[in-house]
Design a protein around this motif. Structure first.
Motif, PDB file in Angstrom:
ATOM      1  N   ASP A  36     -14.402  79.164 -41.976  1.00 10.76           N
ATOM      2  CA  ASP A  36     -13.054  79.175 -41.398  1.00 10.76           C
ATOM      3  C   ASP A  36     -11.980  79.287 -42.477  1.00 10.76           C
ATOM      4  OD1 ASP A  36     -13.762  76.604 -42.151  1.00 10.76           O
ATOM      5  OD2 ASP A  36     -12.963  75.622 -40.365  1.00 10.76           O
ATOM      6  N   LEU A  85     -18.410  82.489 -36.504  1.00  7.84           N
ATOM      7  CA  LEU A  85     -17.303  81.772 -37.141  1.00  7.84           C
ATOM      8  C   LEU A  85     -17.657  80.293 -37.181  1.00  7.84           C
ATOM      9  CD1 LEU A  85     -14.458  81.680 -38.325  1.00  7.84           C
ATOM     10  CD2 LEU A  85     -13.568  81.522 -35.976  1.00  7.84           C
ATOM     11  N   LEU A 104     -16.568  76.882 -37.770  1.00 11.37           N
ATOM     12  CA  LEU A 104     -15.406  76.005 -37.868  1.00 11.37           C
ATOM     13  C   LEU A 104     -15.859  74.626 -38.329  1.00 11.37           C
ATOM     14  CD1 LEU A 104     -13.398  76.687 -34.572  1.00 11.37           C
ATOM     15  CD2 LEU A 104     -12.855  77.494 -36.860  1.00 11.37           C
ATOM     16  N   THR A 107      -7.702  78.364 -38.474  1.00 12.41           N
ATOM     17  CA  THR A 107      -8.440  78.581 -37.225  1.00 12.41           C
ATOM     18  C   THR A 107      -8.886  77.279 -36.580  1.00 12.41           C
ATOM     19  OG1 THR A 107     -10.397  78.966 -38.615  1.00 12.41           O
ATOM     20  CG2 THR A 107      -9.254  80.901 -37.745  1.00 12.41           C
TER      21      THR A 107
END
Length: 799
Positions: free
Chosen positions: A177, A207, A209, A220
């Motif tokens: 992220d 992605l 995170l 993000t």
């Protein structure tokens, strides 16, 4: 569709997932051990200060997420017989990918001293980020890696490059992220508009995170989930979300959600590809699919220390690198480290000899199906030579020097079209919307630009499947081509010279990768990364100062001599010969600078081949030394500097016929360097034979003058070498005014000769003054009429 929770599928019952969890714990144990330990790898005795490394280096925070994803990908690889390449965007999570490679057995196969036992585990731990060992990032030394940990922002571009022309390959690309905040990564989300669902492979963006960078929250992770999902759906993806591990949640619950989601993703990819194949067969076209993308939201430093010295660690920025920094000297930290390591229950994971227990080994794919052993991550294994057509069939007819006008890159384009036809699945041309601008448009007779988005009737040479990839992002072009060549194919990046600087950092990392991989025995050589830089500094007179910068070659030559090459062919036939050579090479970065505008052609194809083979040579037909020692040497490198040098030689022949002038042209710029510093360099005796040991040398260079001095500083005659080149004087003007502004013009070169050859300055002061007057005349003409004077614009070699 978004998936935040899912029942466990029948194929992943709780027993299977408990084994998968054990595999994950083993990988995490090995990762923590790499960061901290140099002895006592299996904790067979209480942890003592001497068991801990004196310097603690590495990154823990991203590691458990990387190993978690690796474990779940392994499950579907084994079940569905998939071929998966794992691209690690958070490449500083090196402990994760090294740990998984050892757990899969690949690491021990590549490095026999790091065996799958207690001694090998000790070596695995000791070598990590340790003098004489391996880097803390994913690196060329890491099996299964094509992406170095310092390449922040390039992971997704590399993934798409790897997927092109690899229809059986799934590229799982983990995006940190923090990395998601970079410009290259932001542009990379557009890659799905270029990926053909039948002819190319699949990219699964993941992605990850975990909320934080080194010391700060990530963007993000701090926007609403709805906003993030809308953003990625807007990029054309179908989103799946898995989150968990917070507030002490049982990891088994997260495994269940992840397994179910991964099953759905794999099934959706299969459905997309099947539908696309059927549609292509029936209609000759495909609809652009909405490929899956996954968001994995877990705590930073998951399964690590929750709190250290009264401060929260797991789920915060403090978990990014080394959560327990004082373990060698601080007994409390050391005890906490031991408790952390024992929380993975190593006695359940490794047998008495230190090898992974058989039930864990059974979860690992076999042979080349292992992500740490997949051949695509060692692209030279898959590499095949290009079928290169005979370039002499496209040569320009040059009956005598300067008698023919032609575009060098225009001539090259016709040959590249033949290269495309002969290599329909292993060669691509990338560029930022400049293939036609750089006069390579003949390639469109053989192929189209590939684009899987909407195509309108007004679009030219654009189709869903083609060999040219154009996107107005030099970062994507570079990343795509790197991913393509690293996985065993060939390509060419064409770009305006001034804007190739945008990828300076990306070039740096690729060159470093090549430098390192050349010394790793199991890394096979890959195709060279080839740049063709056109629309160059001397013919950007219409676009002006912003488009005038020849400095990329200076940047390139800062890298190790064993991996970089720079070529400045002076005409079309030398460009053909040069590019044929570059496309045959391995493990280099080749930079070729050539003009696109029509210009005089100097060498027949046979002469060009010989000249390029030498890389440097005397042009007898332009010289007046008659084989004797010259009074002055005119050196030149680059197409426009060659024209000005030859025009200066013609003026000297006219006005100073008694002067013995030698013209030396350089194609391979590295020939100027000392042979002890570059494998292409000339020995001193060869250099001295060309440039003499004591005579003046006036050298016209394509780029910044300092580079020639940098290359020749050790030469005997260096004090007599005077270089003209680009000195940051530019504007919107005429071509000849551009060279005059930088004192590279023929009249100034003649004046330089008069100034530097002993005995000429006083005797021929009138001629020198005439040369300066000619400069004024040409400038007045340009400023009055907006074009160069006819005698300059239409000049031809008088021979």
């Amino acid at each position: 569709m978004t998936t935040t929770e899912h029942p466990a599928p029948a194929s992943a019952d709780r027993t299977d997932l408990r084994l998968l969890d054990a595999w994950w714990r083993a990988a995490n144990y090995l990762a923590v051990g790499q960061i901290y330990l140099m002895d006592n790898p299996l904790l067979r005795e209480p942890l003592a200060p001497e068991h801990v490394k004196p310097r603690l280096l590495g990154h823990w925070g991203t590691t458990p997420g990387l190993t978690f994803l690796w474990a779940h990908l392994n499950r579907v690889i084994v079940r569905d017989d998939l071929h998966v390449l794992y691209v690690t965007g958070p490449g500083h999570g090196g402990p994760a990918v090294v740990a998984t490679a050892w757990l899969e057995g690949t690491y021990s196969e590549r490095y026999s001293r790091v065996s799958q036992d207690a001694d090998g585990m000790k070596e695995l731990f000791r070598q990590f980020s340790f003098p004489g060992g391996i880097p803390s990032h994913a690196a060329p030394e890491t099996p299964g890696s094509i992406h170095e940990g310092g390449e922040l922002g390039y992971a997704l571009a590399h993934a798409y490059g790897a997927a092109f022309d690899n229809p059986d390959l799934l590229v799982a690309c983990v995006i940190g992220d923090g990395e998601a905040e970079t410009g290259p990564l932001a542009a990379s989300w557009q890659g799905n508009k270029f990926l053909h669902p039948v002819h190319d492979g699949t990219v699964l963006p993941i992605l990850h995170l975990n909320g934080y960078k080194i010391a700060n929250a990530t963007v993000t992770a701090r926007i609403t989930r709805e906003e993030l999902i809308a953003q990625l759906e807007g990029h054309g993806h179908r989103l799946y979300v898995v989150e968990g591990g917070f507030d002490g949640e049982d990891p088994m619950a997260v495994h269940e959600r992840m397994a179910a989601t991964m099953d759905e993703i794999v099934a959706e990819i299969a459905r997309i590809r099947t539908r696309a194949a059927e549609q292509l067969a029936a209609e000759g076209r495909v609809d652009r699919p909405r490929w899956p993308a996954l968001i994995l939201h877990t705590p930073k430093g998951w399964t690590g220390p929750r709190e250290v010295d009264g401060l929260p660690v797991e789920g915060t920025w403090r978990a990014h690198q080394v959560p327990l920094a004082g373990t060698r000297d601080n007994p409390e930290h050391r005890a906490q480290l031991e408790a952390w390591l024992r929380s993975y229950r190593p006695e359940e994971l490794f047998d008495d000899d230190g090898a992974p227990r058989p039930e864990l080994a059974a979860l690992t794919p076999s042979g080349d199906a292992r992500m740490s052993a997949i051949p695509h991550a060692n692209g030279g294994v898959l590499l095949r030579d290009l079928k290169l057509p005979d370039f002499t069939q496209h040569a320009v007819d040059v009956p005598r020097p300067g008698a023919t006008q032609a575009s060098a890159t225009g001539t090259l384009g016709a040959w590249l079209a033949d290269v495309v036809r002969a290599n329909p699945t292993t060669f691509r041309i990338v560029g930022p919307d400049e293939t036609a601008s750089n006069r390579l448009q003949a390639v469109f007779e053989a192929t189209d630009r590939q684009f899987v988005g909407e195509i309108l009737p007004t679009d030219e040479h654009t189709a869903q499947h083609g060999r040219v990839l154009e996107v107005l992002s030099e970062h994507l072009c570079q990343g795509w081509l790197e991913g393509y060549v690293l996985t065993g194919r060939h390509g060419l990046f064409n770009c305006y010279e001034a804007f190739i600087h945008i990828v300076d950092s990306m070039f740096n990392q690729h060159a470093k990768w090549l430098e390192a991989s050349r010394h790793i025995p199991w890394r096979r050589p890959i195709a060279s990364l080839n740049y063709l830089l056109s629309s160059h500094v001397w013919r950007q007179d219409h676009n002006g100062f912003s488009h005038q910068d020849p400095g990329f070659i200076d940047h390139v030559l800062n890298k190790k001599a064993e991996v970089v090459r720079v070529y400045l062919p002076p005409d079309a036939n030398t460009l053909l010969s040069t590019m044929d050579h570059c496309l045959r090479t391995r493990d280099y970065v080749n930079v070729v600078v050539a003009g696109k505008n029509p210009g005089p052609q100097w060498l027949s194809v046979d002469e060009a081949i010989a000249h390029c083979a030498r890389g440097i040579g005397i042009w007898d037909w332009a010289s007046t030394d008659g084989g004797a020692e010259p009074d002055v040497v005119l050196g030149c490198a680059g197409d426009v500097p060659t024209i000005e040098t030859l025009a200066a030689a013609a003026l000297l022949r006219e006005h100073l016929p008694q002067l013995k002038v030698r013209v030396v042209n350089v194609v391979d710029l590295l020939r100027l360097q000392d042979a002890r510093e570059h494998p292409h360099g000339l020995a001193d005796r060869e250099f001295d034979a060309l440039f003499t040991t004591d005579k003046p040398v006036v050298f016209a260079h394509h780029g910044y003058p300092s580079l020639i001095h940098q290359l020749t500083y050790r030469r005997t005659n260096h004090s007599n070498i005077h270089v003209r080149g680009y000195k940051e004087e530019g504007t919107t003007t005429t071509p000849f005014d551009m060279v005059m502004r930088n004192d590279l013009d023929r009249f100034h070169l003649v004046a330089d000769v008069i100034d530097r050859v002993p005995g000429l300055a006083v005797k021929h002061a009138a001629l020198r003054q005439h040369m300066l007057d000619e400069r004024l005349r040409c400038r007045r003409h340009a400023y009055t009429y907006g074009v160069d004077a006819p005698d300059v614009a239409d000049w031809v070699w008088p021979g």
